[in-house]
Structures are given as structure tokens and as C-alpha cells.
Design a protein around this motif. Structure first.
Motif, PDB file in Angstrom:
ATOM      1  N   TRP A  16      28.273 -54.308  -4.061  1.00  0.00           N
ATOM      2  CA  TRP A  16      29.452 -53.777  -3.382  1.00  0.00           C
ATOM      3  C   TRP A  16      30.606 -54.779  -3.414  1.00  0.00           C
ATOM      4  O   TRP A  16      31.768 -54.399  -3.572  1.00  0.00           O
ATOM      5  N   PHE A  19      32.275 -54.544  -6.708  1.00  0.00           N
ATOM      6  CA  PHE A  19      33.113 -53.349  -6.794  1.00  0.00           C
ATOM      7  C   PHE A  19      34.419 -53.549  -6.036  1.00  0.00           C
ATOM      8  O   PHE A  19      35.497 -53.218  -6.520  1.00  0.00           O
ATOM      9  N   ALA A  25      38.847 -50.556 -10.169  1.00  0.00           N
ATOM     10  CA  ALA A  25      37.804 -49.641  -9.704  1.00  0.00           C
ATOM     11  C   ALA A  25      38.216 -48.969  -8.402  1.00  0.00           C
ATOM     12  O   ALA A  25      37.975 -47.767  -8.202  1.00  0.00           O
ATOM     13  N   ILE A  26      38.832 -49.719  -7.501  1.00  0.00           N
ATOM     14  CA  ILE A  26      39.299 -49.154  -6.235  1.00  0.00           C
ATOM     15  C   ILE A  26      40.354 -48.085  -6.496  1.00  0.00           C
ATOM     16  O   ILE A  26      40.345 -47.010  -5.886  1.00  0.00           O
ATOM     17  N   ALA A  29      38.628 -45.028  -7.769  1.00  0.00           N
ATOM     18  CA  ALA A  29      37.935 -44.320  -6.686  1.00  0.00           C
ATOM     19  C   ALA A  29      38.917 -43.517  -5.849  1.00  0.00           C
ATOM     20  O   ALA A  29      38.645 -42.359  -5.484  1.00  0.00           O
ATOM     21  N   VAL A  32      39.999 -40.431  -7.816  1.00  0.00           N
ATOM     22  CA  VAL A  32      38.954 -39.398  -7.822  1.00  0.00           C
ATOM     23  C   VAL A  32      38.878 -38.710  -6.464  1.00  0.00           C
ATOM     24  O   VAL A  32      38.758 -37.480  -6.380  1.00  0.00           O
ATOM     25  N   ILE A  33      38.960 -39.494  -5.401  1.00  0.00           N
ATOM     26  CA  ILE A  33      38.926 -38.916  -4.057  1.00  0.00           C
ATOM     27  C   ILE A  33      40.101 -37.958  -3.854  1.00  0.00           C
ATOM     28  O   ILE A  33      39.949 -36.876  -3.262  1.00  0.00           O
ATOM     29  N   THR A 214      29.617 -40.460 -14.189  1.00  0.00           N
ATOM     30  CA  THR A 214      31.006 -40.654 -13.778  1.00  0.00           C
ATOM     31  C   THR A 214      31.935 -40.669 -14.985  1.00  0.00           C
ATOM     32  O   THR A 214      32.996 -40.033 -14.986  1.00  0.00           O
ATOM     33  N   LEU A 276      36.890 -45.335 -12.343  1.00  0.00           N
ATOM     34  CA  LEU A 276      35.764 -45.410 -11.421  1.00  0.00           C
ATOM     35  C   LEU A 276      34.469 -45.727 -12.174  1.00  0.00           C
ATOM     36  O   LEU A 276      33.661 -46.550 -11.721  1.00  0.00           O
ATOM     37  N   LEU A 280      31.962 -48.889 -11.607  1.00  0.00           N
ATOM     38  CA  LEU A 280      30.530 -48.768 -11.336  1.00  0.00           C
ATOM     39  C   LEU A 280      29.714 -49.533 -12.370  1.00  0.00           C
ATOM     40  O   LEU A 280      28.668 -50.120 -12.043  1.00  0.00           O
TER      41      LEU A 280
END
Length: 288
Positions: A16, A19, A25-26, A29, A32-33, A214, A276, A280
């Protein structure tokens, strides 16, 4: 808490931390959210939710972007922003449908080929390699021409070859894990093949499967948009990003907003899933 639990917890914390330390990556994410929220909340946040259906308003045909139609209107006066939001929903349904077919089939075949040697491995690996030689887009176009164009048939057309990538990936990982000492110990202790496959080998494949699915989401969105662009995917009046691009290109360059909005939506969704997936991959420290 025993030492094993502490080790597992520490490994998760380290993953974590890797990440969180990756700003790309953040960002992926969050993108995607935002796509997921747009799809889930489309009926409530879309300015004109009824424009996701067979609505016709020729008074606003090709209406340019303004305060009412933020992204403009299409050839029959429907709000493009509303249709883009509902288009995200269709794209995500396609992703879920394809992966729900491809991952279990490919994962199961990969596990069997990697664990069992001899004829089972030869048959599965050989068949997978033959299917991998067929270009996915060509197969999807062929199936799309045979079947009646629809969201369900688009899922089938794409999934018919997509499982091969998961089979090859899981085969590679499970083949390596099957040679580990703890697998031999499980055999000597009398564990069944089912127990070894599901309790010993499969958990070691979860991380690579997560990364792969993903990254696959981005490609599936592009594939679905391509099929719809060619008229072999989701059919009107259902809002689909690929169909919207195909409709809008007929009126370029004057009515540029008809292509720009859905095109950027495709780009945004695919970029988010790719970022993302890369995050990962770094987090789990695996090769896909």
C-alpha cells in the motif's frame, strides 16, 4: 497474533505504501472512481436523463455547447453530456461482462495446464497458442457479423479470444509456483489436487490477475467502442461512446462537439484504467 500474521500484514502495508507513493497510480484510481460514479449516478446527475433513450428534439439539433447543453447536442437534439454519462455505464457493463467470461475460463485452464504436466498441459497450451494466433479484432468482427449486434453479443465476441491472455498468464505463474517446496509438501501430506489448485496455487495468482483485469478494462472499452463505431456493437438509441463518435463524424468539422466529447470520454476512461493498472503492477511488483 503469530509471526505469520505479522509478516502478511507488513507485506500488505508495504504494498500500500508503494501504491500511495506513486502519484500516477493515485491519479488513475481517482479517474477510474470518477468514471464508476458517473456511470452509477448517471440517472441523477445527467442534465437530461431521458435523452439516454429515443428522444427527438429537432429544435435543438446540433446545438452548440452553452450553459444548457454543456457539451452540445447531437443530430436529433439530445444532450451529449447526458449520453456520455450513460455511455460510461454501457462501457463498464461490457468490461464486467467480458471479464466475467474470460477470467474464470482463462484462469481455470491456466491453472490446470500449469499444475498438471503431460497431455493436459500440451492440449491446453497448444489450443491457447492457436487461439492467440487469431487477431482479437478480426475474431470480434467475424462474430459481430454473424450475431445480431447487441451489448450481450459484443461481450461474447470479445470474450471468445480474451480468455487466452488470462490462460497464458495464469499458466506461467502456476507453472512456476507448482515447483515450489510448499506444493510438494502439500502433496506429501495427502492434499487433493483441488486443494492444491485452489488453496495453494490460486492465491499466488491473484495479484497478477488483478493487474491484468485492470489493464484489460482499458482495452475492452476500446474494443467495444470500435465494434459500436463499425455498427456491430450496442445499437441505437442506447447511448454508446463508439456509436456517438460514428454519428458525430458525419458532421465534421462544423459540429465538432459531436465527436470531441465521446472521444475524450473514451480516452479518459482508458487512460484511467491504464494508470491504475500500472500502479497495481508496481504495488504487487509483478510482471504482466
Amino acid at each position: 497474533m503469530d509471526n505469520d500474521d505479522i509478516t502478511v500484514l507488513t507485506a500488505r502495508q508495504m504494498a500500500w505504501m508503494r501504491f500511495r507513493a506513486n502519484p500516477v497510480a493515485i491519479i488513475g484510481a481517482l479517474m477510474v472512481i470518477s468514471v464508476l460514479l458517473a456511470a452509477l449516478l448517471a440517472p441523477w446527475i445527467a442534465p437530461f436523463p431521458d435523452h439516454a433513450g429515443a428522444v427527438i428534439d429537432f429544435r435543438n439539433k446540433h446545438h452548440a455547447p452553452d450553459a444548457t447543453y454543456l457539451l452540445g447536442a447531437d443530430k436529433v437534439g439530445r444532450d451529449i453530456l447526458s449520453r456520455v454519462l450513460f455511455g460510461f455505464r454501457v462501457s463498464l457493463l461490457l468490461v464486467v461482462g467480458v471479464l466475467a467470461i474470460a477470467v474464470p475460463i482463462g484462469g481455470a485452464l491456466g491453472l490446470l495446464a500449469g499444475y498438471f504436466s503431460g497431455r493436459v498441459e500440451t492440449l491446453i497450451a497448444g489450443f491457447t497458442n492457436v487461439m492467440l494466433a487469431i487477431p482479437p479484432l478480426v475474431m470480434a468482427l467475424a462474430v459481430g457479423n454473424v450475431l445480431t449486434p447487441s451489448l450481450t453479443n459484443a461481450m461474447i465476441a470479445i470474450a471468445m479470444l480474451w480468455w487466452t491472455w488470462h490462460a497464458r498468464l495464469v499458466y506461467r505463474v502456476s507453472k512456476s509456483v507448482a515447483t515450489e517446496d510448499f506444493i510438494e509438501a502439500a502433496r506429501l501430506s495427502g492434499a487433493s489436487h483441488w486443494h492444491i489448485l485452489t488453496k495453494e496455487i490460486l492465491p499466488n495468482c491473484v495479484s497478477v490477475i488483478s493487474v491484468k483485469t485492470t489493464l484489460d478494462a482499458a482495452f475492452i472499452i476500446l474494443f467495444g467502442a470500435t465494434l459500436s463505431f463499425l455498427g456491430l456493437g450496442v445499437q441505437p438509441p442506447t447511448p454508446d461512446l463508439g456509436t456517438m463518435v460514428a454519428d458525430g463524424r458525419q458532421f465534421l468539422p462544423e459540429n465538432w462537439w459531436g465527436v470531441l466529447a465521446p472521444g475524450l470520454a473514451i480516452f479518459y476512461a482508458t487512460l484511467g484504467f491504464n494508470l491504475l493498472g500500472d500502479g497495481l503492477r508496481d504495488m504487487f511488483d509483478v510482471e504482466v
